[in-house]
Design a protein around this motif. Structure first.
Motif, PDB file in Angstrom:
ATOM      1  N   PRO A  40      -2.557  17.636  53.396  1.00  0.00           N
ATOM      2  CA  PRO A  40      -2.389  19.234  54.359  1.00  0.00           C
ATOM      3  C   PRO A  40      -2.364  18.955  56.022  1.00  0.00           C
ATOM      4  O   PRO A  40      -1.635  19.609  56.053  1.00  0.00           O
ATOM      5  CB  PRO A  40      -3.236  20.491  53.607  1.00  0.00           C
ATOM      6  CG  PRO A  40      -4.173  19.495  52.157  1.00  0.00           C
ATOM      7  CD  PRO A  40      -4.285  18.154  52.767  1.00  0.00           C
ATOM      8  N   ASN A  41      -3.377  18.615  56.230  1.00  0.00           N
ATOM      9  CA  ASN A  41      -3.668  18.935  57.962  1.00  0.00           C
ATOM     10  C   ASN A  41      -2.813  18.106  58.496  1.00  0.00           C
ATOM     11  O   ASN A  41      -2.046  18.353  59.557  1.00  0.00           O
ATOM     12  CB  ASN A  41      -5.140  18.402  58.243  1.00  0.00           C
ATOM     13  CG  ASN A  41      -6.099  19.407  57.656  1.00  0.00           C
ATOM     14  OD1 ASN A  41      -6.340  20.682  57.041  1.00  0.00           O
ATOM     15  ND2 ASN A  41      -7.618  18.579  57.413  1.00  0.00           N
ATOM     16  N   GLY A  82      -8.973  23.726  58.172  1.00  0.00           N
ATOM     17  CA  GLY A  82      -7.623  23.348  57.201  1.00  0.00           C
ATOM     18  C   GLY A  82      -7.524  24.998  57.946  1.00  0.00           C
ATOM     19  O   GLY A  82      -5.778  25.692  58.624  1.00  0.00           O
ATOM     20  N   ASP A 142      -4.029  25.807  60.349  1.00  0.00           N
ATOM     21  CA  ASP A 142      -3.323  26.375  60.242  1.00  0.00           C
ATOM     22  C   ASP A 142      -2.531  27.001  61.713  1.00  0.00           C
ATOM     23  O   ASP A 142      -1.691  27.602  62.016  1.00  0.00           O
ATOM     24  CB  ASP A 142      -2.713  27.136  58.985  1.00  0.00           C
ATOM     25  CG  ASP A 142      -1.845  27.917  59.059  1.00  0.00           C
ATOM     26  OD1 ASP A 142      -1.086  26.580  58.234  1.00  0.00           O
ATOM     27  OD2 ASP A 142      -1.847  28.840  58.494  1.00  0.00           O
ATOM     28  N   ASP A 160       2.259  23.088  53.982  1.00  0.00           N
ATOM     29  CA  ASP A 160       0.367  23.220  53.932  1.00  0.00           C
ATOM     30  C   ASP A 160      -0.108  23.507  52.958  1.00  0.00           C
ATOM     31  O   ASP A 160      -1.347  22.686  52.071  1.00  0.00           O
ATOM     32  CB  ASP A 160       0.286  22.760  55.660  1.00  0.00           C
ATOM     33  CG  ASP A 160       0.409  24.116  55.782  1.00  0.00           C
ATOM     34  OD1 ASP A 160       0.544  25.652  54.851  1.00  0.00           O
ATOM     35  OD2 ASP A 160      -0.541  24.233  57.128  1.00  0.00           O
ATOM     36  N   ILE A 191      -0.109  18.071  57.262  1.00  0.00           N
ATOM     37  CA  ILE A 191       1.923  18.880  57.216  1.00  0.00           C
ATOM     38  C   ILE A 191       1.626  20.053  58.470  1.00  0.00           C
ATOM     39  O   ILE A 191       2.560  20.195  58.687  1.00  0.00           O
ATOM     40  CB  ILE A 191       2.076  19.604  55.725  1.00  0.00           C
ATOM     41  CG1 ILE A 191       1.774  18.016  54.480  1.00  0.00           C
ATOM     42  CG2 ILE A 191       3.236  19.983  55.480  1.00  0.00           C
ATOM     43  CD1 ILE A 191       1.600  18.806  53.016  1.00  0.00           C
ATOM     44  N   THR A 192       0.175  20.232  58.357  1.00  0.00           N
ATOM     45  CA  THR A 192       0.375  21.350  59.192  1.00  0.00           C
ATOM     46  C   THR A 192       0.784  20.861  60.876  1.00  0.00           C
ATOM     47  O   THR A 192       0.940  21.248  61.345  1.00  0.00           O
ATOM     48  CB  THR A 192      -1.396  21.698  59.540  1.00  0.00           C
ATOM     49  OG1 THR A 192      -2.042  22.531  57.829  1.00  0.00           O
ATOM     50  CG2 THR A 192      -1.367  23.186  60.402  1.00  0.00           C
TER      51      THR A 192
END
Length: 236
Positions: A6-7, A60, A64, A46, A9-10
């Protein structure tokens, strides 16, 4: 390993926002639209990936918000700055301030940062929003700049509308006005009427007016939120 997905993607959100800033400084508003939209896609995925993998974290959340300040604050504001900087139809009484007025565009990332900090600390905004979400603000400005870039040198009314919208949208982001979310928990029309109406309207606006139709769609979203809330209170 999966906790880093996820990070990552961020970070792609942040990267897209940085490229959008560069495109804005080169005056390529079409590319700004593309890169900010890409940032919005990464911004959606994300959080989706974090929930899907069960790896949501405080880091995260902070990453974000930092990425969003750039992608949905600095990037669209840079496009507005360039629009006002290259403006050649300032009214006579504003000409002495023509070198200063473009910098008013950077009120947008200032209020975006306030909005994001407020959102992170506000547990009332889990299923809806209080104030205008920063992605909606960004979508308005990138489509607005793209749509009026060729008209602005010829029409001083564009100057008034741009400066007015800067003030209005900055205040909307930190307001307490309830705004509905596009998140749909159940695939059914009942309970999702406003979301469905907005999607249909946005498609119609874009079909009629092209990219600037997105700006009209965001204005419709704001109106629908405000008047929908007023109607709901009156009905109760």
């Amino acid at each position: 390993m999966k906790k880093h997905i996820p990070n990552a993607i961020t970070m792609m959100n942040l990267f897209s926002g940085c490229v959008a800033v560069a495109m804005a400084f080169s005056g390529n508003f079409g590319a700004v639209v593309v890169w900010v939209l890409m940032a919005a896609v990464f911004d959606f995925f994300d959080g989706f990936a974090a929930r899907l993998l069960g790896v949501s974290s405080k880091m995260g959340v902070e990453l974000d918000s930092l990425a969003d300040v750039v992608s949905f604050g600095v990037a669209p504001a840079t496009a507005v700055f360039i629009l006002l900087r290259d403006f050649s139809a300032y009214p006579d009484f504003l000409l002495p301030m023509s070198t200063i007025l473009p910098y008013t565009a950077f009120l947008l990332p200032v209020f975006s940062a306030l909005r994001l900090a407020k959102f992170n600390l506000d547990d009332r905004q889990t299923s809806s929003f209080l104030g205008l979400p920063t992605p909606a603000d960004a979508l308005f400005w990138i489509s607005y700049c793209y749509g009026v870039q060729y008209l602005s040198p010829l029409n001083e009314k564009i100057c008034y509308s741009t400066l007015g919208f800067i003030v209005i949208f900055s205040l909307l982001m930190v307001s307490e006005i309830p705004m509905f979310s596009l998140k749909i928990k159940k695939i059914q029309f009942a309970g999702n009427e406003k979301q469905a109406l907005l999607v249909v309207s946005m498609i119609a606006f874009v079909a009629l007016w092209g990219i600037i139709g997105v700006a009209w769609g965001i204005l419709f979203y704001i109106a629908l939120s405000i008047f929908g809330n007023s109607f709901g209170k009156t009905k109760r």
